[in-house]
Design an enzyme around this catalytic site. Structure first.
Site, PDB file in Angstrom:
ATOM      1  N   LYS A 165      39.783  34.487  37.717  1.00  0.00           N
ATOM      2  CA  LYS A 165      38.905  35.605  38.092  1.00  0.00           C
ATOM      3  C   LYS A 165      39.090  36.855  37.234  1.00  0.00           C
ATOM      4  O   LYS A 165      38.172  37.685  37.129  1.00  0.00           O
ATOM      5  CB  LYS A 165      39.108  35.946  39.563  1.00  0.00           C
ATOM      6  CG  LYS A 165      38.555  34.906  40.530  1.00  0.00           C
ATOM      7  CD  LYS A 165      37.047  34.925  40.554  1.00  0.00           C
ATOM      8  CE  LYS A 165      36.484  34.087  41.680  1.00  0.00           C
ATOM      9  NZ  LYS A 165      35.021  34.219  41.798  1.00  0.00           N
ATOM     10  N   SER A 225      41.543  26.038  39.400  1.00  0.00           N
ATOM     11  CA  SER A 225      40.997  27.392  39.319  1.00  0.00           C
ATOM     12  C   SER A 225      41.926  28.474  39.835  1.00  0.00           C
ATOM     13  O   SER A 225      41.770  29.645  39.473  1.00  0.00           O
ATOM     14  CB  SER A 225      39.666  27.463  40.078  1.00  0.00           C
ATOM     15  OG  SER A 225      39.858  27.110  41.438  1.00  0.00           O
TER      16      SER A 225
END
Length: 450
Positions: free
Chosen positions: A65, A343
């Site tokens: 992110k 992720s």
């Protein structure tokens, strides 16, 4: 969920391009880590393919992110920086924004759901320091997003969107550029977790231009399959309910820009949900140049998390393990090159009890029963001797003696030695003198337990 696209869709004024991603590479390369692309012997053996793990859990904020957050904030002008930034997040995007705020000395207010794991909240504060204010509100990402949007309207601060902004999606798309550079050639398949859709929009855009024959698989949790719902409905829709367990991918409504990118690239839904469970009637067979969306039962996801930890030593959060968990539902060409995006790794260790429970249920090893015991000496002993198998174990037993009754109900949790033993267990229960009711997964009583 609603049956038609929401009418209040935002206008998409900044289409995502490969040029946006190339510019993002130059803009953020001095801040982000080029995370490892690791070959997995175990997963390669299981699938017959060469499986590589793109380790974004090793990013400086333990997720990808930071890429999108920093790329967006690096493009703010002086007036926007002075006004500060606002964002909403389930935790990972917030850490990226917090890191960028401290690095660029920009003040920020970060809204997160009240159920955001403590580990993520602590890391947000650590990354942001004096430059960020953390605000807990609501029980879902969408509630936090609404509060952040209201803040922007009141204060004039800039929203750092976690997925529905071309600048954010372009930053996430830099992952694809790294994968191609590290492999030295195009992969045959890339599996990407999907929440709001910014990451898969960026990765798919870059691969479509530079590795057009690579198959792309977007993987959502069954309990929050917002991109699947959008593709089925022909536009973004708002889900009425979501399971917040996969906190990093539990979004009620996929972003407008990610949906536009994904649908324009021809993504198709290959699995649907039925009664809250993923349809496992068939295995996905990938062809070159395909782009498909699938969804995954949270129990299977928990099993993948535990296997990653026990075998590779990877601490993946639920969303971070989505791509690996989907491998078992896909048939790959022998020897093909497959990349799974890990992720994020922001998982609170206090959640492992629930993760183990969901995994055992998914594997068919954990079952619950209401047993009506005769209120007489030796009743429990007979149950253990006559009903329980030699490899079975009682993991839960709750019983309160009732006066003036011949029987008393007990809640019994049983962990089997092997899943195939359930039939024999049920048969022994049927032959016993006790009344036994199995609590079926998905029933209200069962959901209360788990």
């Amino acid at each position: 969920m609603s049956t038609s696209p929401d009418t209040a869709a935002q206008n998409i004024t900044s289409p995502l391009t490969v040029g946006d991603i190339d510019a993002a590479i130059e803009r953020i390369s001095h801040v982000i880590d080029a995370t490892p692309l690791q070959w997995s012997e175990r997963l390669s053996s299981l699938t017959g393919a060469n499986v590589y793990l793109k380790r974004e859990d090793l990013q400086v904020v333990r997720s990808y992110k930071l890429r999108g957050a920093y790329n967006l904030m690096a493009q703010l002008d002086a007036a926007e920086r002075a006004a500060g930034v606002v964002t909403a997040s389930a935790g990972n995007h917030a850490q990226g924004v917090a890191f960028a705020c401290r690095t660029m000395e920009i003040t920020g207010r970060i809204y997160v759901p009240s159920n955001t794991p403590k580990q993520k909240r602590d890391r947000i504060r650590a990354h942001g320091g004096e430059f960020v204010e953390l605000i807990l509100t609501g029980e879902t990402y969408d509630a936090a997003a609404a509060a952040a949007a209201d803040d922007v309207r009141r204060t004039g601060a800039t929203m750092v969107a976690p997925f529905d902004d071309a600048r954010t999606a372009a930053g996430q798309g830099t992952i694809a550029a790294e994968i191609l550079a590290q492999l030295g050639s195009a992969p045959d398949s890339v599996l990407v977790p999907v929440g709001g859709g910014g990451c898969i929009a960026g990765i798919a855009t870059y691969l479509h231009a530079h590795a057009p024959r690579a198959a792309i698989v977007g993987v959502e949790p069954t309990g929050a399959a917002s991109m699947t719902a959008a593709l089925v409905a022909g536009g973004p829709v708002t889900l009425t309910e979501i399971d917040p367990f996969v906190d990093g991918a539990s979004v009620k409504r996929v972003g407008d820009l990610p949906y536009a990118v994904v649908s324009a690239l021809g993504a198709e839904v290959v699995t649907h949900t039925s009664l809250g469970q993923a349809d496992r009637s068939s295995t996905i067979r990938l062809d070159p140049e395909t782009f498909v969306m699938t969804n995954l039962d949270e129990g299977a996801l928990c099993t993948a998390m535990l296997e990653l930890y026990q075998n590779e030593g990877i601490i993946a959060e639920p969303a971070g393990a989505l791509s690996v968990a989907a491998l078992g539902n896909i048939t790959f060409e022998p020897g093909s090159t497959v990349v799974c995006l890990i992720s994020g790794g922001n998982n609170d260790v206090s959640r492992y009890g629930e993760i183990l429970e969901r995994s055992l249920v998914n594997l068919g090893l954990k079952h619950y029963f209401l047993v009506d015991f005769p209120q007489e000496p030796g009743a429990l002993r007979r149950f253990l001797d006559e009903v329980l198998g030699p490899e079975d174990d009682i993991t839960l037993f709750e019983y309160v003696k009732r006066n003036n009754r011949e029987t008393g109900a007990a809640l019994v949790g049983i962990e089997l030695g092997k899943a195939e033993g359930l039939g024999e267990l049920l048969e022994r229960m049927e032959q016993s003198r006790m009344q036994v009711e199995r609590l079926e997964p998905g029933s209200p009583a069962y959901r209360y337990l788990t």
